[in-house]
Design an enzyme around this catalytic site. Structure first.
Site, PDB file in Angstrom:
ATOM      1  CB  CYS A  57      40.374  33.471  33.859  1.00  0.00           C
ATOM      2  SG  CYS A  57      40.811  34.523  35.282  1.00  0.00           S
ATOM      3  CB  CYS A 116      37.578  34.754  35.934  1.00  0.00           C
ATOM      4  SG  CYS A 116      38.971  35.602  35.519  1.00  0.00           S
ATOM      5  CG  ASP A 117      35.466  31.727  34.267  1.00  0.00           C
ATOM      6  OD1 ASP A 117      34.822  32.444  34.781  1.00  0.00           O
ATOM      7  OD2 ASP A 117      35.923  31.543  33.082  1.00  0.00           O
TER       8      ASP A 117
END
Ligand code: NAP
Length: 314
Positions: free
Chosen positions: A135, A138-139
Protein backbone atom coordinates in the site's frame (compact mmCIF):
# COMPACT_ATOMS: atom_id res chain seq x y z
CA UNK A 1 -32.67 -24.13 19.31
CA UNK A 2 -31.08 -21.96 16.64
CA UNK A 3 -29.97 -18.49 17.67
CA UNK A 4 -31.79 -15.63 15.93
CA UNK A 5 -30.35 -12.17 15.39
CA UNK A 6 -31.50 -8.97 13.68
CA UNK A 7 -28.09 -8.25 12.22
CA UNK A 8 -25.12 -10.53 11.65
CA UNK A 9 -21.83 -8.91 10.69
CA UNK A 10 -19.28 -11.12 8.97
CA UNK A 11 -15.71 -9.84 9.16
CA UNK A 12 -13.80 -7.55 11.44
CA UNK A 13 -11.76 -4.85 9.73
CA UNK A 14 -12.63 -1.14 9.90
CA UNK A 15 -15.86 -1.84 7.96
CA UNK A 16 -17.10 -4.64 10.22
CA UNK A 17 -16.28 -2.93 13.51
CA UNK A 18 -17.82 0.36 12.36
CA UNK A 19 -20.94 -1.51 11.27
CA UNK A 20 -20.90 -3.03 14.77
CA UNK A 21 -20.79 0.40 16.42
CA UNK A 22 -23.66 1.79 14.35
CA UNK A 23 -25.81 -1.35 14.42
CA UNK A 24 -25.45 -1.56 18.21
CA UNK A 25 -26.46 2.06 18.65
CA UNK A 26 -29.49 1.41 16.44
CA UNK A 27 -30.54 -1.37 18.86
CA UNK A 28 -30.00 -4.13 16.31
CA UNK A 29 -27.99 -6.15 18.89
CA UNK A 30 -25.55 -7.33 16.23
CA UNK A 31 -23.42 -10.43 16.41
CA UNK A 32 -20.05 -9.92 14.74
CA UNK A 33 -18.07 -12.97 13.64
CA UNK A 34 -14.43 -11.96 13.43
CA UNK A 35 -13.07 -14.49 10.97
CA UNK A 36 -9.62 -15.88 10.47
CA UNK A 37 -7.74 -12.61 10.87
CA UNK A 38 -9.43 -10.44 13.53
CA UNK A 39 -8.82 -6.79 12.66
CA UNK A 40 -8.16 -7.55 9.00
CA UNK A 41 -5.42 -6.13 6.81
CA UNK A 42 -4.56 -3.27 9.18
CA UNK A 43 -3.19 -5.76 11.65
CA UNK A 44 -0.43 -6.43 9.12
CA UNK A 45 0.70 -2.82 8.82
CA UNK A 46 2.85 -0.67 11.07
CA UNK A 47 2.04 3.02 11.57
CA UNK A 48 -1.17 4.32 10.04
CA UNK A 49 -0.79 8.06 9.51
CA UNK A 50 -3.73 8.86 7.26
CA UNK A 51 -6.67 7.96 9.48
CA UNK A 52 -8.22 11.22 10.74
CA UNK A 53 -8.31 11.58 14.51
CA UNK A 54 -4.83 10.20 15.11
CA UNK A 55 -2.62 13.27 14.58
CA UNK A 56 0.57 11.39 15.44
CA UNK A 57 -0.37 8.14 13.69
CA UNK A 58 -1.28 4.86 15.30
CA UNK A 59 -0.04 1.30 14.91
CA UNK A 60 -2.50 -0.62 12.69
CA UNK A 61 -3.07 -3.46 15.21
CA UNK A 62 -3.67 -0.96 18.04
CA UNK A 63 -6.12 0.95 15.92
CA UNK A 64 -8.10 -2.21 15.28
CA UNK A 65 -8.09 -2.98 19.00
CA UNK A 66 -9.60 0.48 19.58
CA UNK A 67 -12.26 -0.12 16.91
CA UNK A 68 -13.08 -3.48 18.46
CA UNK A 69 -13.33 -2.08 21.99
CA UNK A 70 -15.61 0.69 20.80
CA UNK A 71 -17.93 -1.74 19.00
CA UNK A 72 -18.00 -3.98 22.08
CA UNK A 73 -18.65 -1.06 24.41
CA UNK A 74 -21.63 -0.04 22.26
CA UNK A 75 -23.02 -3.55 22.67
CA UNK A 76 -21.84 -5.60 19.70
CA UNK A 77 -21.52 -9.29 20.52
CA UNK A 78 -18.10 -9.98 19.02
CA UNK A 79 -17.21 -13.63 18.58
CA UNK A 80 -14.19 -15.54 17.41
CA UNK A 81 -14.98 -17.94 14.63
CA UNK A 82 -15.44 -18.41 10.93
CA UNK A 83 -18.64 -18.31 8.96
CA UNK A 84 -18.29 -21.53 7.00
CA UNK A 85 -21.56 -21.50 5.03
CA UNK A 86 -24.45 -19.17 4.27
CA UNK A 87 -27.85 -19.70 2.73
CA UNK A 88 -29.17 -16.43 1.36
CA UNK A 89 -32.08 -18.02 -0.47
CA UNK A 90 -34.36 -18.15 2.56
CA UNK A 91 -35.33 -15.59 5.18
CA UNK A 92 -34.15 -15.33 7.82
CA UNK A 93 -30.77 -16.11 6.27
CA UNK A 94 -28.99 -19.15 7.65
CA UNK A 95 -25.33 -18.83 8.61
CA UNK A 96 -23.20 -21.71 9.78
CA UNK A 97 -20.35 -20.85 12.09
CA UNK A 98 -17.31 -23.12 12.53
CA UNK A 99 -19.14 -25.89 10.66
CA UNK A 100 -21.62 -26.65 13.43
CA UNK A 101 -23.41 -23.67 15.03
CA UNK A 102 -26.22 -22.00 13.10
CA UNK A 103 -27.43 -18.43 13.39
CA UNK A 104 -30.57 -17.12 11.70
CA UNK A 105 -30.17 -13.52 10.62
CA UNK A 106 -32.74 -10.95 9.44
CA UNK A 107 -29.95 -8.93 7.85
CA UNK A 108 -26.33 -9.65 7.06
CA UNK A 109 -23.50 -7.18 6.65
CA UNK A 110 -20.58 -8.69 4.75
CA UNK A 111 -17.23 -7.09 5.49
CA UNK A 112 -14.86 -9.95 4.80
CA UNK A 113 -12.33 -7.71 3.01
CA UNK A 114 -9.79 -8.52 0.38
CA UNK A 115 -6.25 -9.74 0.58
CA UNK A 116 -3.41 -8.22 -1.36
CA UNK A 117 -1.58 -10.73 -3.52
CA UNK A 118 2.08 -11.24 -2.68
CA UNK A 119 4.97 -12.41 -4.82
CA UNK A 120 5.20 -15.61 -2.78
CA UNK A 121 8.99 -15.77 -2.74
CA UNK A 122 10.79 -16.79 0.43
CA UNK A 123 12.76 -13.58 1.02
CA UNK A 124 9.56 -11.52 0.75
CA UNK A 125 8.29 -13.16 3.91
CA UNK A 126 11.34 -11.92 5.85
CA UNK A 127 10.67 -8.25 5.11
CA UNK A 128 6.87 -7.90 5.12
CA UNK A 129 6.20 -4.72 7.07
CA UNK A 130 9.95 -3.91 7.13
CA UNK A 131 10.39 -2.51 3.64
CA UNK A 132 7.87 -4.56 1.68
CA UNK A 133 4.39 -3.17 1.48
CA UNK A 134 1.25 -3.55 -0.58
CA UNK A 135 0.00 0.00 0.00
CA UNK A 136 1.79 3.11 -1.27
CA UNK A 137 -0.77 5.51 0.18
CA UNK A 138 -0.21 3.94 3.60
CA UNK A 139 3.57 3.56 3.61
CA UNK A 140 4.96 5.76 0.82
CA UNK A 141 5.62 8.61 3.21
CA UNK A 142 8.34 6.58 4.95
CA UNK A 143 10.37 6.54 1.73
CA UNK A 144 10.66 10.28 1.16
CA UNK A 145 13.76 11.01 -1.02
CA UNK A 146 14.62 7.32 -1.17
CA UNK A 147 14.71 4.78 -3.99
CA UNK A 148 11.84 2.31 -4.18
CA UNK A 149 10.45 -0.33 -6.53
CA UNK A 150 6.87 -1.07 -7.52
CA UNK A 151 5.97 -4.48 -8.94
CA UNK A 152 3.07 -4.95 -11.37
CA UNK A 153 1.71 -3.72 -14.67
CA UNK A 154 -1.92 -2.94 -13.88
CA UNK A 155 -3.60 0.34 -12.96
CA UNK A 156 -2.76 -0.12 -9.27
CA UNK A 157 0.97 -0.52 -9.91
CA UNK A 158 1.12 2.47 -12.23
CA UNK A 159 -0.95 4.59 -9.88
CA UNK A 160 1.29 3.64 -6.96
CA UNK A 161 4.41 4.39 -9.00
CA UNK A 162 3.06 7.84 -9.94
CA UNK A 163 2.14 8.53 -6.32
CA UNK A 164 5.54 7.44 -5.02
CA UNK A 165 7.40 9.41 -7.71
CA UNK A 166 6.12 12.61 -6.09
CA UNK A 167 8.05 11.95 -2.90
CA UNK A 168 10.74 9.41 -3.70
CA UNK A 169 14.03 10.06 -5.42
CA UNK A 170 13.53 7.25 -7.90
CA UNK A 171 10.90 4.62 -8.58
CA UNK A 172 11.72 1.42 -10.46
CA UNK A 173 8.60 -0.08 -12.01
CA UNK A 174 9.16 -3.81 -12.44
CA UNK A 175 6.88 -5.65 -14.84
CA UNK A 176 7.02 -9.27 -15.91
CA UNK A 177 6.02 -8.62 -19.54
CA UNK A 178 6.86 -6.06 -22.22
CA UNK A 179 3.53 -4.24 -22.07
CA UNK A 180 1.29 -2.94 -19.32
CA UNK A 181 -2.25 -4.05 -18.73
CA UNK A 182 -3.11 -0.63 -17.22
CA UNK A 183 -5.27 1.89 -19.09
CA UNK A 184 -3.60 3.82 -21.91
CA UNK A 185 -4.17 7.12 -20.10
CA UNK A 186 -2.34 5.83 -17.04
CA UNK A 187 0.51 4.56 -19.20
CA UNK A 188 0.87 7.94 -20.93
CA UNK A 189 1.15 9.55 -17.53
CA UNK A 190 3.80 7.15 -16.32
CA UNK A 191 5.97 7.48 -19.42
CA UNK A 192 6.25 11.21 -18.77
CA UNK A 193 7.41 11.05 -15.16
CA UNK A 194 11.20 11.50 -15.23
CA UNK A 195 12.06 9.69 -11.99
CA UNK A 196 10.26 6.47 -12.93
CA UNK A 197 12.41 3.85 -14.62
CA UNK A 198 10.53 0.94 -16.14
CA UNK A 199 12.23 -2.44 -16.10
CA UNK A 200 10.42 -4.78 -18.50
CA UNK A 201 10.32 -8.58 -18.68
CA UNK A 202 11.63 -8.88 -15.16
CA UNK A 203 10.62 -10.39 -11.86
CA UNK A 204 12.04 -10.10 -8.38
CA UNK A 205 14.00 -13.24 -7.72
CA UNK A 206 15.12 -12.21 -4.25
CA UNK A 207 14.58 -9.36 -1.83
CA UNK A 208 17.95 -8.27 -0.46
CA UNK A 209 18.26 -6.84 3.04
CA UNK A 210 19.60 -6.91 6.52
CA UNK A 211 17.78 -9.00 9.08
CA UNK A 212 19.64 -8.80 12.36
CA UNK A 213 17.06 -9.20 15.13
CA UNK A 214 14.42 -6.47 15.10
CA UNK A 215 16.45 -4.18 12.84
CA UNK A 216 15.31 -5.69 9.57
CA UNK A 217 15.45 -3.57 6.46
CA UNK A 218 15.32 -3.92 2.71
CA UNK A 219 18.46 -2.80 0.89
CA UNK A 220 17.78 -3.99 -2.62
CA UNK A 221 16.39 -6.59 -4.98
CA UNK A 222 17.76 -9.22 -7.33
CA UNK A 223 15.91 -9.05 -10.63
CA UNK A 224 15.67 -11.79 -13.19
CA UNK A 225 15.36 -10.71 -16.81
CA UNK A 226 13.36 -13.36 -18.63
CA UNK A 227 14.66 -12.44 -22.11
CA UNK A 228 18.31 -12.01 -21.27
CA UNK A 229 18.12 -14.88 -18.79
CA UNK A 230 20.34 -12.93 -16.43
CA UNK A 231 20.09 -11.28 -13.03
CA UNK A 232 20.99 -7.81 -11.77
CA UNK A 233 20.98 -6.33 -8.26
CA UNK A 234 19.50 -2.88 -7.70
CA UNK A 235 19.62 -0.92 -4.44
CA UNK A 236 16.22 0.15 -3.09
CA UNK A 237 14.90 0.98 0.38
CA UNK A 238 11.37 -0.21 -0.18
CA UNK A 239 9.39 -2.52 -2.44
CA UNK A 240 5.69 -2.07 -3.17
CA UNK A 241 3.90 -5.13 -4.47
CA UNK A 242 0.88 -4.09 -6.55
CA UNK A 243 -0.13 -7.24 -8.38
CA UNK A 244 -3.81 -7.26 -7.46
CA UNK A 245 -6.13 -8.24 -4.62
CA UNK A 246 -8.34 -11.22 -3.97
CA UNK A 247 -11.71 -10.38 -2.38
CA UNK A 248 -12.89 -12.87 0.26
CA UNK A 249 -16.14 -13.81 -1.45
CA UNK A 250 -15.97 -17.54 -2.04
CA UNK A 251 -18.78 -18.09 0.51
CA UNK A 252 -21.15 -16.01 -1.57
CA UNK A 253 -20.42 -17.32 -5.07
CA UNK A 254 -23.67 -18.24 -6.81
CA UNK A 255 -25.74 -16.43 -4.16
CA UNK A 256 -24.80 -12.78 -4.66
CA UNK A 257 -23.90 -10.91 -7.80
CA UNK A 258 -20.14 -10.53 -8.02
CA UNK A 259 -18.17 -8.55 -10.60
CA UNK A 260 -15.68 -10.19 -12.94
CA UNK A 261 -12.91 -9.92 -10.32
CA UNK A 262 -15.07 -11.47 -7.60
CA UNK A 263 -15.97 -8.28 -5.68
CA UNK A 264 -19.54 -8.04 -4.38
CA UNK A 265 -21.63 -5.74 -6.54
CA UNK A 266 -23.51 -3.04 -4.63
CA UNK A 267 -26.05 -0.52 -5.84
CA UNK A 268 -24.00 2.68 -6.29
CA UNK A 269 -24.29 5.07 -3.37
CA UNK A 270 -25.55 2.28 -1.07
CA UNK A 271 -24.28 -0.97 0.42
CA UNK A 272 -27.22 -2.98 -0.95
CA UNK A 273 -26.31 -6.21 -2.72
CA UNK A 274 -28.37 -8.24 -5.18
CA UNK A 275 -30.18 -9.90 -2.25
CA UNK A 276 -32.46 -7.61 -0.20
CA UNK A 277 -31.36 -7.63 3.43
CA UNK A 278 -27.73 -8.44 2.61
CA UNK A 279 -25.31 -5.52 2.62
CA UNK A 280 -21.61 -5.32 1.79
CA UNK A 281 -19.06 -2.89 3.18
CA UNK A 282 -15.33 -2.29 2.91
CA UNK A 283 -12.82 -3.83 0.54
CA UNK A 284 -15.02 -6.82 -0.28
CA UNK A 285 -17.05 -4.45 -2.49
CA UNK A 286 -14.40 -1.86 -3.31
CA UNK A 287 -11.49 -2.55 -5.66
CA UNK A 288 -10.86 1.16 -6.10
CA UNK A 289 -10.31 3.17 -2.89
CA UNK A 290 -9.40 0.39 -0.42
CA UNK A 291 -8.64 2.76 2.48
CA UNK A 292 -9.37 2.20 6.17
CA UNK A 293 -11.39 5.41 6.26
CA UNK A 294 -13.51 4.50 3.22
CA UNK A 295 -14.06 0.99 4.61
CA UNK A 296 -15.15 2.44 7.96
CA UNK A 297 -17.49 4.85 6.20
CA UNK A 298 -19.13 2.08 4.21
CA UNK A 299 -19.49 0.03 7.42
CA UNK A 300 -21.52 2.91 8.83
CA UNK A 301 -23.60 3.02 5.63
CA UNK A 302 -24.26 -0.73 5.82
CA UNK A 303 -25.57 -0.50 9.39
CA UNK A 304 -27.85 2.39 8.43
CA UNK A 305 -29.03 0.48 5.34
CA UNK A 306 -29.72 -2.61 7.50
CA UNK A 307 -31.65 -0.55 10.05
CA UNK A 308 -33.79 1.06 7.32
CA UNK A 309 -34.38 -2.32 5.70
CA UNK A 310 -35.65 -3.78 8.98
CA UNK A 311 -37.87 -0.75 9.59
CA UNK A 312 -39.34 -1.13 6.11
CA UNK A 313 -40.20 -4.78 6.84
CA UNK A 314 -42.14 -4.04 10.01
P1 NAP B 1 -4.59 -6.19 -12.23
O1 NAP B 1 -5.22 -5.32 -13.27
O2 NAP B 1 -5.03 -7.59 -12.11
O3 NAP B 1 -3.01 -6.17 -12.56
C1 NAP B 1 -2.14 -6.99 -11.85
C2 NAP B 1 -0.76 -6.82 -12.47
O4 NAP B 1 0.17 -7.55 -11.68
C3 NAP B 1 -0.66 -7.34 -13.90
O5 NAP B 1 0.13 -6.47 -14.68
C4 NAP B 1 0.03 -8.69 -13.74
O6 NAP B 1 0.88 -9.01 -14.80
C5 NAP B 1 0.89 -8.46 -12.51
N1 NAP B 1 1.09 -9.68 -11.76
C6 NAP B 1 0.15 -10.54 -11.29
N2 NAP B 1 0.72 -11.54 -10.59
C7 NAP B 1 2.05 -11.30 -10.62
C8 NAP B 1 3.17 -11.96 -10.06
N3 NAP B 1 3.05 -13.07 -9.31
N4 NAP B 1 4.40 -11.43 -10.28
C9 NAP B 1 4.56 -10.31 -11.02
N5 NAP B 1 3.53 -9.62 -11.56
C10 NAP B 1 2.29 -10.12 -11.36
O7 NAP B 1 -4.71 -5.59 -10.75
P2 NAP B 1 -4.78 -4.06 -10.28
O8 NAP B 1 -3.75 -3.24 -10.94
O9 NAP B 1 -4.79 -4.11 -8.79
O10 NAP B 1 -6.21 -3.58 -10.76
C11 NAP B 1 -7.39 -4.29 -10.39
C12 NAP B 1 -8.59 -3.62 -11.04
O11 NAP B 1 -8.81 -2.34 -10.44
C13 NAP B 1 -8.37 -3.38 -12.53
O12 NAP B 1 -9.60 -3.56 -13.19
C14 NAP B 1 -7.96 -1.95 -12.61
O13 NAP B 1 -8.26 -1.33 -13.84
C15 NAP B 1 -8.76 -1.34 -11.44
N6 NAP B 1 -8.08 -0.15 -10.92
C16 NAP B 1 -8.46 1.05 -11.43
C17 NAP B 1 -7.84 2.19 -10.99
C18 NAP B 1 -8.26 3.50 -11.55
O14 NAP B 1 -9.05 3.49 -12.48
N7 NAP B 1 -7.81 4.59 -11.02
C19 NAP B 1 -6.81 2.13 -10.05
C20 NAP B 1 -6.44 0.88 -9.56
C21 NAP B 1 -7.09 -0.25 -10.01
P3 NAP B 1 0.28 -9.38 -16.26
O15 NAP B 1 -0.13 -8.08 -16.86
O16 NAP B 1 1.45 -10.02 -16.93
O17 NAP B 1 -0.84 -10.32 -16.00
Amino acid sequence: MKEKVKCLIIGSGPAGYTAGIYASRANLSPILIEGMMPGGQLTMTTTVENFPGYPFGKQGPEMMTDFRMQAERMGADIRMGMVTAVDLSIRPFVCTIDEDKQVLADTIIISTGALAKWLEIESEQDFKGYGISTCATCDGFFYKNKNVAVVGGGDSALEEAAYLAQMCKKVYLIHRRDEFRASKAMQQRIFQIPNIEIIWNSTIQEVLGEKEGMMKKVTGMRLYDKLKKSTQDIEVDGIFVAIGHTPATSLFEGQLELDEQGYIKTIPGTTKTSVPGVFAAGDVQDSNYRQAITAAASGCMAALDAERFLNSQE
